[in-house]
Design a protein around this motif. Structure first.
Motif, mmCIF file in Angstrom:
data_model
loop_
_atom_site.group_PDB
_atom_site.id
_atom_site.type_symbol
_atom_site.label_atom_id
_atom_site.label_comp_id
_atom_site.label_asym_id
_atom_site.label_seq_id
_atom_site.Cartn_x
_atom_site.Cartn_y
_atom_site.Cartn_z
ATOM 1 N N PHE A 1 52.275 -7.050 -42.801
ATOM 2 C CA PHE A 1 53.973 -8.328 -42.355
ATOM 3 C C PHE A 1 53.307 -9.111 -41.750
ATOM 4 C CE2 PHE A 1 56.503 -11.009 -41.052
ATOM 5 C CZ PHE A 1 57.735 -11.467 -41.801
ATOM 6 N N ARG A 2 52.991 -10.310 -41.748
ATOM 7 C CA ARG A 2 52.439 -11.373 -41.122
ATOM 8 C C ARG A 2 53.232 -12.604 -41.144
ATOM 9 N NH1 ARG A 2 45.411 -11.152 -42.222
ATOM 10 N NH2 ARG A 2 45.391 -9.088 -42.325
ATOM 11 N N ASP A 3 54.046 -13.207 -39.611
ATOM 12 C CA ASP A 3 54.251 -14.100 -39.473
ATOM 13 C C ASP A 3 53.707 -15.617 -39.525
ATOM 14 O OD1 ASP A 3 57.113 -15.090 -39.378
ATOM 15 O OD2 ASP A 3 57.351 -14.716 -37.707
ATOM 16 N N LEU B 1 53.055 -15.225 -53.933
ATOM 17 C CA LEU B 1 52.144 -14.464 -53.345
ATOM 18 C C LEU B 1 50.931 -14.758 -53.063
ATOM 19 C CD1 LEU B 1 53.332 -12.179 -56.791
ATOM 20 C CD2 LEU B 1 54.090 -12.888 -54.368
ATOM 21 N N ILE B 2 50.343 -16.280 -52.703
ATOM 22 C CA ILE B 2 49.033 -16.509 -52.013
ATOM 23 C C ILE B 2 48.817 -16.551 -50.857
ATOM 24 C CG2 ILE B 2 47.504 -18.041 -52.207
ATOM 25 C CD1 ILE B 2 47.451 -19.281 -55.136
ATOM 26 N N ARG B 3 49.951 -16.602 -50.356
ATOM 27 C CA ARG B 3 50.168 -16.567 -48.631
ATOM 28 C C ARG B 3 52.245 -16.293 -48.424
ATOM 29 N NH1 ARG B 3 47.031 -17.252 -44.761
ATOM 30 N NH2 ARG B 3 45.843 -18.432 -46.454
ATOM 31 N N GLY B 4 51.689 -14.353 -48.595
ATOM 32 C CA GLY B 4 53.621 -14.273 -48.520
ATOM 33 C C GLY B 4 53.349 -14.145 -46.511
ATOM 34 N N ILE C 1 40.236 -18.775 -53.865
ATOM 35 C CA ILE C 1 40.781 -18.366 -52.751
ATOM 36 C C ILE C 1 40.467 -16.692 -52.544
ATOM 37 C CG2 ILE C 1 43.408 -16.671 -53.675
ATOM 38 C CD1 ILE C 1 43.420 -18.649 -56.032
ATOM 39 N N GLU C 2 40.293 -16.707 -51.407
ATOM 40 C CA GLU C 2 39.960 -15.202 -50.431
ATOM 41 C C GLU C 2 40.909 -14.631 -51.354
ATOM 42 O OE1 GLU C 2 40.024 -15.295 -46.431
ATOM 43 O OE2 GLU C 2 40.013 -13.541 -46.787
ATOM 44 N N VAL C 3 39.765 -13.130 -51.829
ATOM 45 C CA VAL C 3 41.215 -12.007 -51.547
ATOM 46 C C VAL C 3 39.826 -10.893 -51.820
ATOM 47 C CG1 VAL C 3 41.923 -13.393 -54.699
ATOM 48 C CG2 VAL C 3 39.318 -12.077 -54.385
ATOM 49 N N GLY C 4 39.211 -10.897 -51.457
ATOM 50 C CA GLY C 4 38.927 -9.915 -50.040
ATOM 51 C C GLY C 4 37.646 -10.617 -49.435
ATOM 52 N N GLY D 1 39.232 -5.212 -46.674
ATOM 53 C CA GLY D 1 40.130 -6.039 -47.234
ATOM 54 C C GLY D 1 40.147 -6.445 -48.889
ATOM 55 N N ILE D 2 41.060 -5.678 -49.394
ATOM 56 C CA ILE D 2 41.644 -6.251 -50.287
ATOM 57 C C ILE D 2 42.815 -7.623 -50.756
ATOM 58 C CG2 ILE D 2 41.758 -6.479 -53.016
ATOM 59 C CD1 ILE D 2 39.283 -5.265 -52.723
ATOM 60 N N GLY D 3 43.309 -8.658 -51.217
ATOM 61 C CA GLY D 3 44.709 -8.994 -51.015
ATOM 62 C C GLY D 3 45.497 -8.792 -51.839
ATOM 63 N N SER E 1 47.915 -8.043 -53.458
ATOM 64 C CA SER E 1 49.116 -9.151 -54.186
ATOM 65 C C SER E 1 48.498 -10.362 -54.428
ATOM 66 C CB SER E 1 50.533 -8.461 -53.795
ATOM 67 O OG SER E 1 50.509 -9.099 -52.154
ATOM 68 N N ARG E 2 47.499 -10.983 -54.023
ATOM 69 C CA ARG E 2 47.194 -12.168 -53.919
ATOM 70 C C ARG E 2 46.059 -12.241 -54.904
ATOM 71 N NH1 ARG E 2 44.066 -15.085 -48.932
ATOM 72 N NH2 ARG E 2 45.918 -14.993 -47.836
ATOM 73 N N ILE E 3 45.458 -11.197 -55.414
ATOM 74 C CA ILE E 3 44.979 -11.233 -56.576
ATOM 75 C C ILE E 3 45.501 -11.563 -58.122
ATOM 76 C CG2 ILE E 3 43.764 -9.798 -58.385
ATOM 77 C CD1 ILE E 3 42.422 -8.245 -55.878
HETATM 78 P P1 ATP Z 1 43.491 -16.040 -44.612
HETATM 79 O O1 ATP Z 1 42.154 -16.178 -44.278
HETATM 80 O O2 ATP Z 1 43.849 -16.035 -46.083
HETATM 81 O O3 ATP Z 1 44.907 -16.061 -43.776
HETATM 82 P P2 ATP Z 1 42.507 -13.093 -43.193
HETATM 83 O O4 ATP Z 1 40.836 -13.606 -42.978
HETATM 84 O O5 ATP Z 1 43.648 -13.470 -42.039
HETATM 85 O O6 ATP Z 1 43.022 -14.285 -44.921
HETATM 86 P P3 ATP Z 1 42.615 -10.525 -43.288
HETATM 87 O O7 ATP Z 1 42.793 -10.530 -42.746
HETATM 88 O O8 ATP Z 1 40.422 -10.380 -43.990
HETATM 89 O O9 ATP Z 1 43.018 -12.525 -44.209
HETATM 90 O O10 ATP Z 1 42.770 -9.926 -44.903
HETATM 91 C C1 ATP Z 1 41.697 -8.740 -45.679
HETATM 92 C C2 ATP Z 1 43.330 -9.795 -47.382
HETATM 93 O O11 ATP Z 1 44.393 -9.789 -47.197
HETATM 94 C C3 ATP Z 1 42.522 -11.244 -47.568
HETATM 95 O O12 ATP Z 1 40.901 -11.473 -47.891
HETATM 96 C C4 ATP Z 1 44.163 -11.954 -49.029
HETATM 97 O O13 ATP Z 1 42.992 -11.948 -49.328
HETATM 98 C C5 ATP Z 1 44.394 -10.791 -48.714
HETATM 99 N N1 ATP Z 1 45.897 -11.607 -47.610
HETATM 100 C C6 ATP Z 1 45.664 -12.051 -45.709
HETATM 101 N N2 ATP Z 1 46.680 -12.847 -45.737
HETATM 102 C C7 ATP Z 1 47.397 -12.862 -46.473
HETATM 103 C C8 ATP Z 1 49.047 -13.334 -46.853
HETATM 104 N N3 ATP Z 1 49.626 -13.776 -46.040
HETATM 105 N N4 ATP Z 1 49.461 -13.199 -48.116
HETATM 106 C C9 ATP Z 1 48.518 -12.311 -49.399
HETATM 107 N N5 ATP Z 1 46.844 -11.788 -48.728
HETATM 108 C C10 ATP Z 1 47.575 -12.139 -47.450
#
Ligand code: ATP
Ligand code: MG
Length: 571
Positions: free
Chosen positions: A139-141, A149-152, A405-408, A441-443, A445-447
């Protein structure tokens, strides 16, 4: 699986809440539903896709020698206080209290928890190296949850943490994860690029991000057209083109009246110069006090580079009143001459012989300003974002800017957490040593969303076969034609017996409706059986990403489908 037994609530209309194409299609395909901002329910089909991603991730992590664990989502504040992050993590950290008024947070990441576990369980060099991972809810607020699902706010992440006796071991593990990530995203059927990423205060090239290329991506990356250099725009280094003039002596600074002329564009038009002749003076507040940053008018300041240079975590543009206090002039007229602040200049500014700056006086600018002669630069550095006009920092070739889109994200942590939490081991000589760490890390659900951003057309999702909720969609034309029904039932049973994931659309609907849904769901292989195809002892096969149909004799159908599936999964 029978369509009628599934819960697939497809929507004809595009929900107005969705901006991103993946968000629209996930809703329309009945795969997810929103519960609250950035928080989603996964319906059966959406969960199937998620599980496929998880499975690939799990297989490759296991293969790379990582061990799966499952850590709690709820984390006690004490560990965060110990690591020093309780106060600095900010509002993304969801904090709450239990009935005994103890503070907790819902984990946005698990460095504290895993380091605590390892410091308690690992004591000897014999237990190392160790790489522990989990696939778990975070969980990130987020300040701006968006794009579904990209930025949940609540999302599924695979997070791994490695523990090694020394730097060389940590680097070998980093390389193993780098390779595993490449396999994971390739197996997911994604078109991706690995980029050098900012690694914050640790510095060096110890961080890579894996980017799914899509025009809708939030991240910008610079990619060389000649060599394999690629970097996140936050990180990409700017090298000065040769032959730029160094500072030279010239006429003294001269004030010019520029009434209400503030922005670079306005000043350039008013004075009939180009934006490159102007230098912007940006006043920032940091936790160690205000600073001025000088950037050429045609360049963009790169706040990540500024933070790294200054070694600060808070960097915000000063407000209107504060700018007036610090410069003596309204916003738009700040300049370095006479300014009593540390001045950090981008290297393109320091190389400028004469420039136009604000005069620290309302409605005035200065001409002929020379760095060093007219003001003191505290430090010159690369402080701007690279552009497509800049050369590749490695080979000098041409760059292109791409969206992704950052997935990992893989990251060398070094001793940061082991120091803070005292995670140590006894070496061969019985001496206590700190453990070298990495995190990966790998996102997950973002994938799911990224695959759709990359794979879709006007009719719906175009899933890579590896991620599709079903591999085959079997459509009988007229379910109440006994001959047709008998045939699809048999095909359905045989395909399932062969381990093919098949959805039989048994609904008493018009063919057009079924075709539309099959396209919307992004199912890769559509097989149609009707009186007409049976007359030829065949079925009509269509690939989701192709535009033509193929008649395949019934006797060859199952091997044909299995061949197609094997080819797409294993190349
Ligand atoms: P972003 O720059 O997109 O906020 P982050 O650098 O905060 O990502 P990390 O802490 O490295 O992300 O988290 C690992 C992975 O989790 C990310 O590469 C991304 O794929 C995924 N991720 C991060 N934040 C979210 C989010 N809010 N919703 C969905 N996936 C996320
Ligand atoms: Mg983030």
């Amino acid at each position: 699986m029978l369509f009628s037994r599934m819960l697939i609530p497809t929507l004809k209309e595009t929900p107005s809440e969705a901006e991103a194409v993946s968000h629209k299609l996930l809703l329309r395909a009945g795969m997810i539903r929103k519960l609250a901002s950035g928080i989603y329910n996964y319906l059966p089909l959406g969960l199937k896709v998620l599980r496929k991603v998880e499975r690939i991730v799990r297989e490759e992590m296991d293969r790379a020698g990582a061990l799966e664990v499952l850590l709690p989502a709820v984390q006690p504040s004490e560990l965060w206080v110990e690591s020093g992050r309780w106060d600095v993590y900010g509002k993304e950290l969801l904090r709450f209290m239990d009935r005994h008024e103890r503070q907790y947070c819902f984990g946005p990441t698990h460095e504290e928890i895993i380091t605590d576990l390892v410091r308690k369980e690992v004591h000897s060099y014999r237990q190392l190296p160790l790489n522990l991972y989990q696939i778990q809810v975070k969980f990130r607020d987020e300040i701006r949850p968006r794009f579904g699902l990209i930025r949940g706010r609540e999302f599924i992440m695979k997070d791994a943490y490695s523990f090694d006796v020394d730097e060389a071991g940590a680097e070998a593990c980093y390389q193993r994860m780098y390779d595993a990530y490449n396999r994971i995203f390739a197996r997911c059927g994604l078109n991706f690029k690995v980029v050098e990423a900012d690694s914050g205060p640790i510095g060096g090239s110890f961080s890579h991000e894996f980017m799914v290329l899509a025009d809708t991506g939030e991240d910008l990356l610079a990619s060389c057209t000649a060599c394999d250099y690629a970097a996140n725009l936050e990180k990409a280094e700017v090298v000065l083109k040769a032959g730029q003039p160094g500072p030279a002596a010239g006429p003294a600074p001269e004030p010019v009246h520029t009434p209400k002329v503030r922005t670079v564009e306005e000043v350039a038009a008013f004075l009939q110069v180009t934006p490159a002749d102007i230098v912007k003076t940006l006043i920032y507040e940091t936790e160690t006090g205000p600073v001025a940053i000088l950037i050429r008018g045609d360049h963009e300041v790169n706040e990540v580079k500024v933070k790294n240079l200054l070694g600060v975590t808070d960097l915000v543009l000063a407000g209107l009143i504060r700018v007036q206090e610090l410069t003596g002039a309204e916003v738009g007229f700040a300049g370095p001459v006479g300014l009593k602040l540390p001045i950090y200049a981008d290297q393109a500014v320091a190389a400028r012989a004469a420039m136009i700056t604000g005069a620290n006086r309302d409605n005035y600018h200065l001409k002929n300003v020379h760095p060093e002669r007219d003001f003191k630069i505290t430090e010159t550095a690369d402080l701007r974002s690279i552009t497509a006009q800049d050369p590749c920092p490695r080979c000098g070739g041409a760059l292109t800017l791409l969206r992704g889109i950052e997935v990992g994200h893989i990251f060398k942590l070094g001793l940061k957490y082991s120091k803070a939490l005292r995670a140590t081991y006894l070496d061969q000589d019985g001496k206590e040593q700190l453990i070298y760490m990495g995190c990966y890390g790998i996102g997950v659900s973002r994938i799911v969303a990224a695959a759709i951003e990359q794979g879709h057309d006007d009719h719906g999702i175009v899933f890579p076969l590896a991620l599709a909720p079903f591999q085959v969609c079997l459509i009988p034309i007229a379910v109440n034609d006994p001959e047709v029904w008998e045939c699809v039932e048999r095909l359905h049973a045989e395909l399932e017996a062969q381990g093919v994931e098949v959805l039989l659309d048994d609904r008493d609907e018009r063919p057009g409706v079924k075709f539309k849904d099959c396209d919307l769901l992004g199912l890769p292989l559509r097989v149609v059986v009707g009186a007409k195809t049976l007359a030829q002892n065949a079925a009509e096969v269509r690939h989701r990403s192709a535009s033509n149909n193929l008649m395949v004799p019934l006797k060859d159908l199952i091997p044909y489908l299995m061949g197609q599936i094997a080819q797409e999964l294993h190349g």
